[in-house]
Design a protein around this motif. Structure first.
Motif, short mmCIF file in Angstrom:
data_model
loop_
_atom_site.label_atom_id
_atom_site.label_comp_id
_atom_site.label_asym_id
_atom_site.label_seq_id
_atom_site.Cartn_x
_atom_site.Cartn_y
_atom_site.Cartn_z
N TYR A 119 0.85 -1.19 0.00
CA TYR A 119 0.00 0.00 0.00
C TYR A 119 0.88 1.24 0.00
O TYR A 119 1.99 1.24 0.56
N ARG A 120 0.37 2.31 -0.58
CA ARG A 120 1.06 3.61 -0.50
C ARG A 120 0.12 4.63 0.14
O ARG A 120 -1.04 4.76 -0.25
N PHE A 121 0.67 5.35 1.14
CA PHE A 121 -0.05 6.42 1.82
C PHE A 121 0.72 7.72 1.59
O PHE A 121 1.95 7.76 1.75
N THR A 122 0.00 8.78 1.25
CA THR A 122 0.64 10.08 1.04
C THR A 122 -0.18 11.16 1.74
O THR A 122 -1.35 11.38 1.38
N ILE A 123 0.41 11.79 2.75
CA ILE A 123 -0.21 12.94 3.42
C ILE A 123 0.26 14.19 2.70
O ILE A 123 1.46 14.40 2.54
N ILE A 124 -0.68 15.03 2.27
CA ILE A 124 -0.34 16.07 1.31
C ILE A 124 -0.33 17.51 1.84
O ILE A 124 0.00 18.43 1.10
N ASN A 125 -0.68 17.73 3.11
CA ASN A 125 -0.82 19.12 3.55
C ASN A 125 -0.01 19.47 4.79
O ASN A 125 -0.45 20.25 5.64
N PHE A 126 1.19 18.91 4.93
CA PHE A 126 2.10 19.40 5.96
C PHE A 126 2.58 20.80 5.57
O PHE A 126 2.64 21.15 4.38
N THR A 127 2.97 21.58 6.57
CA THR A 127 3.37 22.97 6.30
C THR A 127 4.82 23.27 6.67
O THR A 127 5.31 24.35 6.37
N LYS A 128 5.50 22.35 7.34
CA LYS A 128 6.89 22.61 7.73
C LYS A 128 7.84 22.25 6.59
O LYS A 128 7.82 21.12 6.09
N PRO A 129 8.72 23.19 6.20
CA PRO A 129 9.69 22.89 5.13
C PRO A 129 10.68 21.80 5.52
O PRO A 129 11.09 20.99 4.70
N ALA A 130 11.08 21.79 6.80
CA ALA A 130 12.04 20.79 7.28
C ALA A 130 11.32 19.77 8.15
O ALA A 130 10.39 20.11 8.89
#
Length: 449
Positions: A224-235
């Motif tokens: 399976y692949r999971f992708t969280i798309i709305n983090f806001t930290k550059p690092a």
């Protein structure tokens, strides 16, 4: 000493229930309070040290023949937890949907260090264009029903919960409407690929970093692949080898294995600009579930909920040894009326010299998503309440004032940084707004005293 009106007397009341003269109940009570209660000493929860940890004697006001008659009641403990009653129920903003199922995880300490992911250079950066063929399998809309906190209730939204969407064949089922859970939306973009969005802190439009959600209807042996798309930290530590956390109920039951770091093809990267040109960042990983038809969880860091804290404090209070030198009281109540606990830890003084001891103040969990602080605090409390000679010496020498969770509301609803005021408590220690920031205001007041 506490003063409390008693509506239903514990003894037989011969009052006829009427008020004589022109005095109302309130006038009579206020007159009594202003004239006679000046001599009563209030045992505050933020006093630095209490000799022998005394209990309060309460003045009970009974209305007899139209007059408020005071009498003394036997001393009672002011502790926030009690062996004679249940733990304080968790209060949520009224609009938050909360499932009935209680999530429980076993405590497990692995015999090895957390595995670090070493990039291969072949990791993908999935970018999924919007498609009408994509299927929304989970959507939590309750978070945006109010622009600010209104009121709280035990258990949150009591209406019928909307069940997660899914075709129940090979589609994973998601859930996060439990204590400390955070997941806003899940879209199925391929047979075994899912696009996830985490919820911002309640009553804000930012601080998307903490995630904690349940996955069911799993199939073993499938990547399976999971992708969280709305983090806001550059690092992010995900760029330095950190892996997502995973928990399997079947692994816990059959092998006594708890939370562990997992995942392959892990990459943290900037994706397309969001609204108003704001950049967002994605975390993607692949994983094979160890069991089919399992109930599993993913999290950013090891969860530690408000209920976990209450259960731990209850175990201390019910321990005949530790409770002798650790007293638990309520420092204040949060905006949602959850309890903020304060622990006083010291060896009870026999000669009244406890006030001569210097105080040590410790606090934790001002930011809900920093769960590691709660585990560090638990380790400290286990040590300072233990039987070692060093711990005994520290208790004999100092008075420890411990606030183990400064932001219970944020912890309960699954925020990353803010309280239900929509503000970072760590930036408001100097604020005079007690009602808006009660825990940091009360902590500051305790230190000043």
């Amino acid at each position: 000493m506490e003063v409390m009106p008693l509506e239903d007397s514990e003894e037989e009341d011969s009052s006829d229930g009427t008020i004589s003269g022109d005095e109302s109940d309130e006038d009579t009570f206020m007159k009594f309070a202003s004239e006679d209660l000046q001599q009563c000493a209030l045992l505050a929860a933020d006093s630095i040290s209490d000799s022998f940890f005394p209990r309060t004697t309460q003045i009970i006001l009974q209305c007899q023949r139209g007059k408020w008659v005071p009498r003394l009641r036997e001393p009672r403990d002011l502790f926030g937890v009690s062996s004679s009653g249940p733990l304080s129920p968790t209060r949520w903003p009224y609009h938050c949907e909360v499932i009935d199922e209680k999530v429980h995880h076993i405590d497990w300490t692995p015999s090895y260090s957390e595995p670090v992911y070493i990039p291969t250079g072949l990791e993908e950066e999935p970018l999924y264009p919007n498609s009408s063929e994509d299927t929304v399998v989970y959507l939590a809309e309750d978070a945006y029903k109010e622009p600010c906190f209104v009121y709280s209730r035990v258990g949150g939204n009591r209406t019928s919960l909307k069940q997660p969407v899914g075709d129940r064949d090979n589609t994973l089922m998601f859930e996060a409407r439990f204590e400390s859970g955070n997941l806003q939306k899940v879209v199925k973009v391929a047979d075994h690929e899912y696009l996830l969005t985490v919820r911002p802190d309640l009553f804000t439009n930012k601080h998307t970093q903490w995630y904690y959600f349940q996955v069911t209807n799993t199939q073993a042996g499938i990547v399976y692949r999971f992708t969280i798309i709305n983090f806001t930290k550059p690092a992010s530590l995900y760029s330095r080898g950190m892996r997502p956390l995973f928990y399997s109920e079947k692994e816990a039951k059959t092998h006594n294995i708890g939370w562990k770091r997992i995942g392959d093809q892990i990459k943290y990267y900037r994706n397309n600009p969001g609204q108003e040109g704001r950049h967002y960042f994605s975390l993607t990983w692949t994983f094979q579930f160890p069991h089919s038809k399992d109930t599993c969880y993913f999290a950013h860091c090891y969860p530690y909920t408000y209920t976990n804290l209450q259960e731990y404090l209850s175990s201390i209070h019910n321990d005949p040894v530790r409770s002798k030198f650790c007293k638990i009281r309520v420092l204040c109540h949060t905006i949602a009326r959850n309890m903020v606990y304060v622990l006083t830890i010291t060896t009870p003084s026999k000669d009244g010299d406890s006030r001569k001891r210097k105080a040590v103040i410790l606090t934790a969990r001002v930011h809900p998503g920093e769960t590691n602080s709660s585990w560090i605090m638990k380790g400290f409390l286990d040590y300072i309440l233990g039987g070692s000679r060093d711990a005994q010496l520290l208790r004999d020498t100092f008075v420890f004032k411990v606030v183990p969770m400064l932001n219970p509301d944020g912890v309960i609803v699954g925020n990353y940084r803010c309280s239900l005021a929509g503000q970072d408590l760590n930036r408001n220690y100097t604020s005079l707004l007690k009602k808006l920031f009660p825990s940091v205001w009360s902590t500051r007041n305790m230190i000043r005293r």
